[in-house]
Design an enzyme around this catalytic site. Structure first.
Site, PDB file in Angstrom:
ATOM      1  CD  GLU A 177      -8.858  -4.696   0.829  1.00  0.00           C
ATOM      2  OE1 GLU A 177      -8.999  -3.952  -0.166  1.00  0.00           O
ATOM      3  OE2 GLU A 177      -8.128  -5.722   0.828  1.00  0.00           O
ATOM      4  CD  GLU A 193      -2.511  -7.078  -8.582  1.00  0.00           C
ATOM      5  OE1 GLU A 193      -3.494  -6.888  -7.841  1.00  0.00           O
ATOM      6  OE2 GLU A 193      -1.535  -6.319  -8.608  1.00  0.00           O
ATOM      7  CD  GLU A 199     -15.651 -11.736  -6.261  1.00  0.00           C
ATOM      8  OE1 GLU A 199     -15.281 -11.408  -5.112  1.00  0.00           O
ATOM      9  OE2 GLU A 199     -14.995 -11.461  -7.287  1.00  0.00           O
ATOM     10  CD  GLU A 238      -4.863   0.778  -8.637  1.00  0.00           C
ATOM     11  OE1 GLU A 238      -5.016  -0.128  -9.493  1.00  0.00           O
ATOM     12  OE2 GLU A 238      -3.908   0.823  -7.858  1.00  0.00           O
ATOM     13  CG  HIS A 278       2.813   0.923  -8.677  1.00  0.00           C
ATOM     14  ND1 HIS A 278       1.693   1.712  -8.868  1.00  0.00           N
ATOM     15  CD2 HIS A 278       2.339  -0.346  -8.527  1.00  0.00           C
ATOM     16  CE1 HIS A 278       0.611   0.963  -8.806  1.00  0.00           C
ATOM     17  NE2 HIS A 278       0.961  -0.274  -8.604  1.00  0.00           N
ATOM     18  N   GLY A 306     -12.256  -3.337  -3.555  1.00  0.00           N
ATOM     19  CA  GLY A 306     -10.851  -3.508  -3.184  1.00  0.00           C
ATOM     20  C   GLY A 306     -10.331  -2.208  -2.614  1.00  0.00           C
ATOM     21  NE  ARG A 364      -2.759   2.958  -6.886  1.00  0.00           N
ATOM     22  CZ  ARG A 364      -3.345   3.163  -5.705  1.00  0.00           C
ATOM     23  NH1 ARG A 364      -3.103   4.257  -5.015  1.00  0.00           N
ATOM     24  NH2 ARG A 364      -4.182   2.259  -5.227  1.00  0.00           N
ATOM     25  CG  HIS A 389      -1.908  -1.155   1.148  1.00  0.00           C
ATOM     26  ND1 HIS A 389      -3.074  -1.093   0.433  1.00  0.00           N
ATOM     27  CD2 HIS A 389      -1.861  -2.411   1.665  1.00  0.00           C
ATOM     28  CE1 HIS A 389      -3.702  -2.252   0.533  1.00  0.00           C
ATOM     29  NE2 HIS A 389      -2.989  -3.069   1.268  1.00  0.00           N
ATOM     30  CG  ASP A 428       2.041   5.255  -8.900  1.00  0.00           C
ATOM     31  OD1 ASP A 428       2.127   6.362  -9.487  1.00  0.00           O
ATOM     32  OD2 ASP A 428       1.862   4.186  -9.492  1.00  0.00           O
TER      33      ASP A 428
END
Lengths: 343, 343
Positions: B71, B127, B101, B118, B267, B49, B25, B16, B22
Site C-alpha cells: 500500500e 484511476e 513499482e 481491488e 459505490h 493497493g 464489493r 475506505h 459497499d
C-alpha cells in the site's frame, strides 16, 4: 468562508439539484404555500435567497400580486430569470440579483406581506443564512406580516452510532475497531452529518431550542445553550447526541417540515456529536444522561457554528420534576406526586 | 493528478469507509477468496493497493502462507498494520508501505502464486490503477499464477436519463427545463456517475470491451474503441449511453462482481455519457442506434480517461448479422436466414 465564497458555492447547480430532489423539502414548501392560497392572494411577497426561483413561482401560483425574488448568486440571472419567464410569471415575479442587505425597495413601494425563505442548514443554523431573513423581516416586512416558515425547533437525543462504532467490530469476520477509532478521530473536527436510524435513538428527543422567527434577534443566534437530564427510554450504547430540527409554516393548513430520524429522509439528514470512546457507555432504559450542549457561532466564520456537548454528573445535576429516571430521589418524587394526585 | 496527490487522497479514511460499506464489493471479494480456500491454502499472495488490509486478511483466513500487503498511501502504517495485528495475522501478512513499482522481493523469496487487488474505478479504468496490477503481474507473479479478479468486461447500452431530462419538465407544477439544460451543461465536462434504473435502459447492453487480465498490456489500456449498431429493445427517449462493468474471479466457486443497473447498487453506480439535447430522440423498439465509443487515456493525467461517443448513421453503417432492427435490409436478411435454417 468569505461571503463571496458562500454565494459562489450556490452557482454550482448541483447544489440546487440536490435541494430540488429533496422531496420532503419540496413538498413542505409546496403545501405551505399552495395549500394556503387565501394567505397569498393579492399579497406582496419577498423570497430571500430565491435560488432557482421555484418558491417565488409557487407564491405567484398561489395568487401573490408581486414577488421579489432576491438572490445574491448568479443563479438569479443564470436560472431564475428563465424559470420565471418559461412559466409565464414575469408580470408577478421580479428577480433581483442582490444580497438582501443591499436591496432597496422602490420609494413608492409598500412593504411586503410575506417573507418566504428556505434558509435552513445542517443543525438548522449552519450557513448563518437566517441572519439575512431577519434583516429582511426588520427592513421589509409589514407590521403584521407573515414569515414562511414562522417557527423552528431544534431537538437533541442521546443515541447509538453503530455506523461509527459497532458495525466495525466484525466486517466479514475481520475486526476493524482500530480503523473505526481512526475514522472517528478524522471526523471529530466537525459534526457528523449522517442518517440516524430510529432504532438507534435512546430517547425520543427533547427541545434544545425553540424560536419564533417573528421576534428572534441575530444576537440570540450567536450562542444557544441548553442543559438537561433525560432518562433513557431504551437500553443501548450511548455513543453520541443526535440533533435534528423542524420548521413550522403559518396557515390553517399548518405544515411542518421535520428532519427527525422518524421522518422521511431529507438532504439535511441528522447531525451527530459523536462521543469519544472513553466515555461511551452501555446503558439501560431509565438511566439518566445529564448534559450541556452549546451551539456557538464561530469567530472566524459567522456562517459556521461550533457545537459542543459536555456530559455532566447526573448525581449532582438537578433533574426535571417528575423525572422517569431510575435514581432513588426521582422514584420517590414520582411516587409522592402520584400519591398527591390520587389523594 | 500527480501520483502523490492520488495516494494522498487514499489517506482520507472516509474513502475506505465508503468502499468497505459497499456490500456487493465486499461480498464478492469475500466469496471469491474465502469461497475458494483450496486455491489459497499455503500459497504466497500479493495484495496490490491493500488499503486498510482487509483483503489481505481474507487471504490469510483462506489459508495463505504469506501475504504481501502493498500500500503506497500512509493508510498502510496508519490502519493496515493495526488491522493485521488486531486480527492475529502478523505471522502471515506483511504490510509494506510502498508503491508496487518500487517494491523489491527479498532475493531468496519465490514469486507469488496469486495477486489480489481491488483496482477498479468508475467506468472500470478511472484511476488507472490497473497499470500497477499489470506491473505486479509482470514482475512478481509465477508463470501459472492467478489474478483476483481475472477477467473484466465493460458494457454499454443506449438509455434514457430522466434525472437530467424529463424529471425537470414539471417540478411541483413548475417547468424547470431551462435549469435542467444548464445543469447538463455544467455536468457535461465529465462523465456523469449516477444510478440508472433498469427501466431506463433501452437495451440490455453490448460488450464494449473484454479483457483477460493475465495477458492484457498497459498499452492496450491507452485507447479502447468500439463501434456497433444496436436495435433498441423498448420505446423511449434516447438521451445517453450507460456504461457499467463486471469483473470475474477464478475458482470453481466463480464469483462475478457486477455494476450493472440490474445488480444491487455499488459505490461505482453507473457512468452515463449524456447526449446534447439537439440529438436526443424519442425512439421505438427495433430502431437501430449506430455509435462509436472511445475511452482514451488523458494526456495530462494517466489516471483519467476521456470518454467520447459519436452517433453514426445507421443507414450507412454495417449492421450485425442477424440484426433485429426494423430496417428493410435487416428484416430481409433475417427472413433469408430463417428460410435457410428451415430448408
Amino acid at each position: 468562508m468569505s461571503t463571496n465564497t458562500y454565494f459562489t458555492e450556490y452557482e454550482n447547480l448541483e447544489i440546487h439539484e440536490l435541494m430540488l430532489k429533496d422531496r420532503p423539502r419540496q413538498a413542505a414548501y409546496f403545501e405551505a404555500i399552495l395549500g394556503n392560497k387565501e394567505l397569498f392572494k393579492d399579497k406582496v411577497v419577498m423570497d430571500v435567497g430565491a435560488g432557482t426561483g421555484i418558491l417565488s413561482a409557487f407564491c405567484a401560483k398561489a395568487g401573490a400580486r408581486l414577488v421579489y425574488a432576491i438572490e445574491a448568486s448568479n443563479v438569479a440571472t443564470k436560472v431564475a430569470l428563465d424559470l420565471i419567464q418559461d412559466n409565464g410569471l414575469t408580470n408577478v415575479v421580479k428577480v433581483i440579483n442582490s444580497r438582501v442587505e443591499e436591496f432597496v425597495l422602490p420609494t413608492t413601494a409598500e412593504k411586503v406581506d410575506i417573507i418566504v425563505s428556505e434558509w435552513m442548514g445542517f443543525y438548522l443554523l449552519h450557513e448563518g443564512m437566517l441572519d439575512s431573513v431577519l434583516y429582511a423581516r426588520d427592513n421589509f416586512l409589514k407590521e403584521d406580516g407573515l414569515l414562511f416558515p414562522s417557527e423552528c425547533t431544534i431537538f437533541v437525543a442521546p443515541c447509538s452510532v453503530p455506523s461509527l462504532y459497532d458495525d466495525w467490530n466484525n466486517v466479514d469476520g475481520i475486526n476493524m475497531a482500530t480503523f473505526a477509532s481512526k475514522l472517528r478521530a478524522q471526523k471529530s473536527s466537525k459534526p457528523s452529518v449522517l442518517s440516524v436510524e430510529p432504532k438507534d435513538l435512546l430517547h425520543e428527543g427533547v427541545v434544545f431550542h425553540w424560536m419564533n422567527l417573528l421576534d428572534v434577534t441575530v444576537d440570540e443566534l450567536n450562542c444557544i445553550e441548553f442543559k438537561d437530564v433525560v432518562a433513557l427510554q431504551k437500553n443501548g450504547n450511548h455513543q453520541g447526541f443526535c440533533i435534528w430540527f423542524e420548521v413550522r409554516f403559518p396557515g390553517d393548513n399548518s405544515v411542518v417540515l421535520s428532519t427527525s430520524p422518524e421522518a422521511p429522509q431529507t438532504h439535511w439528514k441528522q447531525v451527530v456529536l459523536v462521543l469519544p470512546e472513553e466515555i461511551c457507555e452501555n446503558m439501560e432504559a431509565r438511566e439518566p444522561v445529564a448534559f450541556k450542549i452549546c451551539m456557538k457561532r464561530s469567530g472566524d466564520d459567522a456562517r459556521k457554528y461550533n457545537l459542543e456537548v459536555d456530559q455532566l454528573d447526573p448525581e449532582t445535576e438537578e433533574h426535571p420534576v417528575p423525572c422517569p429516571c431510575h435514581m432513588t430521589k426521582c422514584i420517590l418524587t414520582e411516587a409522592h406526586l402520584k400519591m398527591m394526585d390520587t389523594s
